[in-house]
Design a protein around this motif. Structure first.
Motif, PDB file in Angstrom:
ATOM      1  N   VAL A 113       0.867  -1.172   0.000  1.00  0.00           N
ATOM      2  CA  VAL A 113       0.000   0.000   0.000  1.00  0.00           C
ATOM      3  C   VAL A 113       0.911   1.231   0.000  1.00  0.00           C
ATOM      4  O   VAL A 113       1.999   1.203   0.577  1.00  0.00           O
ATOM      5  CB  VAL A 113      -0.956   0.008   1.223  1.00  0.00           C
ATOM      6  N   GLN A 114       0.472   2.278  -0.677  1.00  0.00           N
ATOM      7  CA  GLN A 114       1.212   3.534  -0.658  1.00  0.00           C
ATOM      8  C   GLN A 114       0.387   4.552   0.107  1.00  0.00           C
ATOM      9  O   GLN A 114      -0.807   4.702  -0.146  1.00  0.00           O
ATOM     10  CB  GLN A 114       1.511   4.043  -2.069  1.00  0.00           C
ATOM     11  N   VAL A 115       1.039   5.229   1.023  1.00  0.00           N
ATOM     12  CA  VAL A 115       0.359   6.206   1.872  1.00  0.00           C
ATOM     13  C   VAL A 115       1.034   7.560   1.708  1.00  0.00           C
ATOM     14  O   VAL A 115       2.265   7.659   1.808  1.00  0.00           O
ATOM     15  CB  VAL A 115       0.414   5.763   3.355  1.00  0.00           C
ATOM     16  N   SER A 116       0.231   8.579   1.453  1.00  0.00           N
ATOM     17  CA  SER A 116       0.748   9.946   1.366  1.00  0.00           C
ATOM     18  C   SER A 116       1.088  10.444   2.762  1.00  0.00           C
ATOM     19  O   SER A 116       0.391  10.146   3.730  1.00  0.00           O
ATOM     20  CB  SER A 116      -0.287  10.873   0.745  1.00  0.00           C
ATOM     21  N   ILE A 117       2.158  11.212   2.839  1.00  0.00           N
ATOM     22  CA  ILE A 117       2.591  11.791   4.117  1.00  0.00           C
ATOM     23  C   ILE A 117       2.437  13.300   4.004  1.00  0.00           C
ATOM     24  O   ILE A 117       3.059  13.918   3.130  1.00  0.00           O
ATOM     25  CB  ILE A 117       4.058  11.420   4.428  1.00  0.00           C
ATOM     26  N   PRO A 118       1.623  13.901   4.852  1.00  0.00           N
ATOM     27  CA  PRO A 118       1.484  15.364   4.779  1.00  0.00           C
ATOM     28  C   PRO A 118       2.811  16.048   5.123  1.00  0.00           C
ATOM     29  O   PRO A 118       3.605  15.522   5.898  1.00  0.00           O
ATOM     30  CB  PRO A 118       0.418  15.672   5.828  1.00  0.00           C
ATOM     31  N   GLN A 119       3.042  17.187   4.526  1.00  0.00           N
ATOM     32  CA  GLN A 119       4.295  17.890   4.788  1.00  0.00           C
ATOM     33  C   GLN A 119       4.324  18.433   6.226  1.00  0.00           C
ATOM     34  O   GLN A 119       5.368  18.429   6.863  1.00  0.00           O
ATOM     35  CB  GLN A 119       4.503  19.029   3.791  1.00  0.00           C
ATOM     36  N   TYR A 120       3.167  18.838   6.728  1.00  0.00           N
ATOM     37  CA  TYR A 120       3.076  19.368   8.093  1.00  0.00           C
ATOM     38  C   TYR A 120       1.971  18.652   8.851  1.00  0.00           C
ATOM     39  O   TYR A 120       0.946  18.300   8.277  1.00  0.00           O
ATOM     40  CB  TYR A 120       2.768  20.877   8.063  1.00  0.00           C
ATOM     41  N   ILE A 121       2.189  18.446  10.131  1.00  0.00           N
ATOM     42  CA  ILE A 121       1.147  17.930  11.018  1.00  0.00           C
ATOM     43  C   ILE A 121       1.130  18.780  12.284  1.00  0.00           C
ATOM     44  O   ILE A 121       2.118  19.449  12.599  1.00  0.00           O
ATOM     45  CB  ILE A 121       1.366  16.438  11.409  1.00  0.00           C
ATOM     46  N   THR A 122       0.017  18.740  12.975  1.00  0.00           N
ATOM     47  CA  THR A 122      -0.078  19.393  14.274  1.00  0.00           C
ATOM     48  C   THR A 122      -0.223  18.303  15.318  1.00  0.00           C
ATOM     49  O   THR A 122      -1.078  17.425  15.207  1.00  0.00           O
ATOM     50  CB  THR A 122      -1.291  20.338  14.329  1.00  0.00           C
ATOM     51  N   PHE A 123       0.654  18.343  16.302  1.00  0.00           N
ATOM     52  CA  PHE A 123       0.653  17.359  17.378  1.00  0.00           C
ATOM     53  C   PHE A 123       0.799  18.095  18.693  1.00  0.00           C
ATOM     54  O   PHE A 123       1.738  18.871  18.869  1.00  0.00           O
ATOM     55  CB  PHE A 123       1.802  16.358  17.178  1.00  0.00           C
ATOM     56  N   GLU A 124      -0.148  17.877  19.589  1.00  0.00           N
ATOM     57  CA  GLU A 124      -0.172  18.567  20.886  1.00  0.00           C
ATOM     58  C   GLU A 124      -0.024  20.083  20.711  1.00  0.00           C
ATOM     59  O   GLU A 124       0.814  20.720  21.333  1.00  0.00           O
ATOM     60  CB  GLU A 124       0.889  17.998  21.830  1.00  0.00           C
TER      61      GLU A 124
END
Length: 182
Positions: A113-124
């Motif tokens: 499976v291929q999964v896109s990775i967002p360039q930015y994420i928000t964590f806490e």
């Protein structure tokens, strides 16, 4: 030698013993240009998990093997031949292990499976950049869910048989749900 042999287990890892686990490794490298690059590395804490470990098997298949194929498979899973210590999301993990064994037994299973990775994420409440180089905007790896669907499909095509008793008993109920996903 005429003795019955039962091997149940698989390739496991990512214990965080020698190196950070994958998610931890990303956050440990948050100032690097491509912290998500850590997902593409091998960890050195893999091992042969005897039995199901902490996982509850949801599906298993059975293949008829001749003696030559059985001996090839048995030889491959010996620790001196298969490097269980190398654990990698993209190359060497539980799903790739099952697919490799099935392939040697003459059954090709899908699992990628291929999964896109967002360039930015928000964590806490903090924004993190996961990648700067576009080569890290997606990852391809073997997924247990995709592998399981492929195993179900192999059973439907008569290339394998169901090996878990629970599934044999519940199969008529579950079959409709899997057919809709192919």
């Amino acid at each position: 030698e005429g003795k019955r042999v039962w091997v149940e287990g698989g390739h496991s890892g990512e214990r965080g013993i020698w190196q950070p686990r994958y998610l931890e490794g990303i956050f440990c490298n948050e100032t690097a240009p491509n912290p998500v690059q850590y997902l593409f590395t091998s960890l050195n804490d893999g091992y042969f998990e005897v039995g199901p470990g902490r996982h509850k098997p949801t599906y298993a298949i059975r293949l008829e093997l001749d003696e030559k194929t059985f001996l090839q498979l048995y030889e491959l899973i010996q620790p001196e031949r298969y490097h269980f210590t190398e654990y990698s999301l993209i190359q060497s993990q539980c799903t790739t292990f099952v697919a490799k064994l099935a392939s040697l037994a003459g059954l090709e299973l899908e699992g990628e499976v291929q999964v896109s990775i967002p360039q930015y994420i928000t964590f806490e409440a903090k924004e993190f950049r996961l990648w700067q180089d576009p080569q890290f905007q997606a990852i391809q790896f073997a997924s247990p869910d995709i592998l399981e669907k492929s195993m179900v499909h192999a059973v439907e095509q008569g290339k394998a048989s169901v090996a878990l008793r629970w599934y044999r008993e519940k199969w008529p109920i579950l079959k409709k749900g899997f057919e809709a996903q192919f």
